[in-house]
Design a protein around this motif. Sequence first.
Motif, PDB file in Angstrom:
ATOM      1  N   CYS A 164       1.407 -18.991  -1.015  1.00 44.19           N
ATOM      2  CA  CYS A 164       1.339 -20.320  -1.646  1.00 44.19           C
ATOM      3  C   CYS A 164       2.054 -21.361  -0.798  1.00 44.19           C
ATOM      4  O   CYS A 164       3.186 -21.148  -0.336  1.00 44.19           O
ATOM      5  N   CYS A 214      -8.137 -23.633  -4.088  1.00 44.96           N
ATOM      6  CA  CYS A 214      -6.907 -23.225  -3.392  1.00 44.96           C
ATOM      7  C   CYS A 214      -7.166 -23.249  -1.889  1.00 44.96           C
ATOM      8  O   CYS A 214      -8.083 -22.592  -1.400  1.00 44.96           O
ATOM      9  N   ALA A 218      -3.691 -17.869  -1.759  1.00 40.30           N
ATOM     10  CA  ALA A 218      -2.715 -17.592  -2.816  1.00 40.30           C
ATOM     11  C   ALA A 218      -3.396 -17.186  -4.117  1.00 40.30           C
ATOM     12  O   ALA A 218      -2.930 -16.287  -4.820  1.00 40.30           O
TER      13      ALA A 218
END
Length: 683
Positions: A164, A214, A218
């Motif tokens: 992330c 995204c 992640a």
Amino acid sequence: MAAVASTQTVRIKVDDIEIEVPKGELIVESAKRLGIEIPIFCYHERLKPVGMCRMCFVDVGFTQDDGSVRPMPKPQAACTLPASEGMVVTTDSEAVRTDRKGVLELLLINHPLDCPVCDRGGECPLQNNTLEYGPSVSRYHEVKRHLPKAFPLSKYVTLDLERCIQCGRCVRFTEEISGDGQLAFRFRGALMQPSTFKLTDFDSKFSGNVIEICPVGALTNAKYRFRARPWDLETTAAICTMCSNGCNVWFDHRSGKLSRINARTNEAVNEEWTCDKGKFGHAWYNDERPDKVLVRDGEELKPASWSDAYSQIEGAFSGGDVAGLVMPDISNESLYLFKKLFNDGLGSPNIDHRWGGEKIDDQTVSTAIADFEQMKGVLVFGSSLADELPIVFLRVRKAWLNNGTKVIVASESPTDVDGFADVVLRYPAGEAASFAKRIANLISGKKDVEKFATDCGVDPDELKEAVAALKQAGSIITTESLENAKAVSTLAKLAGVDFNYYALHANGQGAREIGITPGDGGMATGEILKAAADGKLKALWLVNCDPTRDYPDKDLATRALENVEFLVYQGDRMCEAVHYASVVLPMAAPAEQDGTYTSCERRVQRMQRAIRPIGDAKPGWRIFSEFALRQEAATPHFSAKEVLQELAAKNPNFATVNDARLQGEGLLLGDGKATKATANGQG
């Protein structure tokens, strides 16, 4: 947001190219007009800009009166910088390249660099930006942080915290688009992570979208995880058939098997979103399905040829009372030839596609999905939009959030629309019709607003404002789940607003337009099943439907299948009806054949074959065409396009449909104007 309401324009320069753009347009969008790429992570054109990742740094200056350019002292984020007169933007300079390398070096400090095993590998913006703009080597030699791997946010979404980059796209999606607000950033600094409150299950009806937006690996698809690589897949444009919205999707497949579904952009329909039912609900393509022709021999169903099956059906359906029932999730071409076979070939008026009872009072569809953004007011009556029409739900919410559309909900139980509606009205179960009449009296001035608001427990001023907006330029939404829509139709006429009685199945509107309803003297669904249960029906042909599953009266449906003399099941999925069948005809699934579908807003779109039909399965239209040739010699149909041409020539509702007009976003029947599809499909 990228969209700008103002029509005022300004002149700017981007990399020494002068261009005129809307005042206030974000520089990242202005650069796109020139084909110039500015790398991004946190920015998404459908989300509000936040400038979190700083990847989109550009040098900016302003033209002075003497012609010189006064530069800003520091680089600016192109995703938050609005265009203004005289602005000079440089997207590729030594300083910009250094800044971008610095941002990427920072993001990669703790990134695991596990591209070879990451599902995002090969289609990852972080990977692409690193190769294009990042440093060639890393100066970081310390131990990277280690966090839980493959944490299941839900049964569909898996989180790898190490990957992330805290761009916030997923969190902002749940706040701005789906509106459920289920994701948020917990903790701070290096420990900051997206998750649900109290680590509950991420059960949003639109959770699959966070996987696609995204920009790193992640958030990944739990159903696709470690199953394929992007370069292993073949990708075909397709239409989702899990509801009537007609969402555009990409059908990714490998070796004849479905691998995943991703959203495909269509600004007029789903923009670039999908619901979880559409993104994850196509797994049945890879399940056990009818793949052989079966003919009953005593207590067993045994493999047979198509010719043997047709011969058996021909004998059973010659003379006497015969009927056909269809689930309206097959193509327009299949529906048309089904109707033609029964009405012309077999001389039977006993056909129907309606499974929730026969109380369909009005089939008007007046509002295109994208047009809800222009409405002043919307009344959602008796429908759970997020469950039944998820993309319509997103449009209505977008209209409320961005344009201040007043939303009224009238329902017997809580729905997702309640969360943002201006006025929520409840009525007792079974009282929808009488409550619609009360609202009609309110709008026509026959009922006092103050008293009505008091009775319903809502704020009188809010109710007045919402009703005024509805009367000014509004639309009413209901669906086939509302048994009696006549009172709501009357309400719409009194208010002088658009009325939309939306179909729920993939081609439910197509079945209306084509006229898959009883002809003169014909029996409807309930009557057909009762006749079969009483032993008065000689033969019944089921197309992709199972009465024991689809009809409300399960006992009647079971007795109908047990007592009918001859039963044909034609379908692309296994079901209980197969075990009662005299003949089983394997039918190709939607993505295994060419065809067109008519969505709830009367939009006709083309589906092209992505994979080969399994086993002996054939397209529905071909099955009906081949069997019809046994009834009467005629020129056979060689393709779905030929069937569509005949449909357009014979049915006025489809008169404007042709191959050329189906390109792009598809074609709205009647040019998008309110039209009532007649029961026999003859205009």
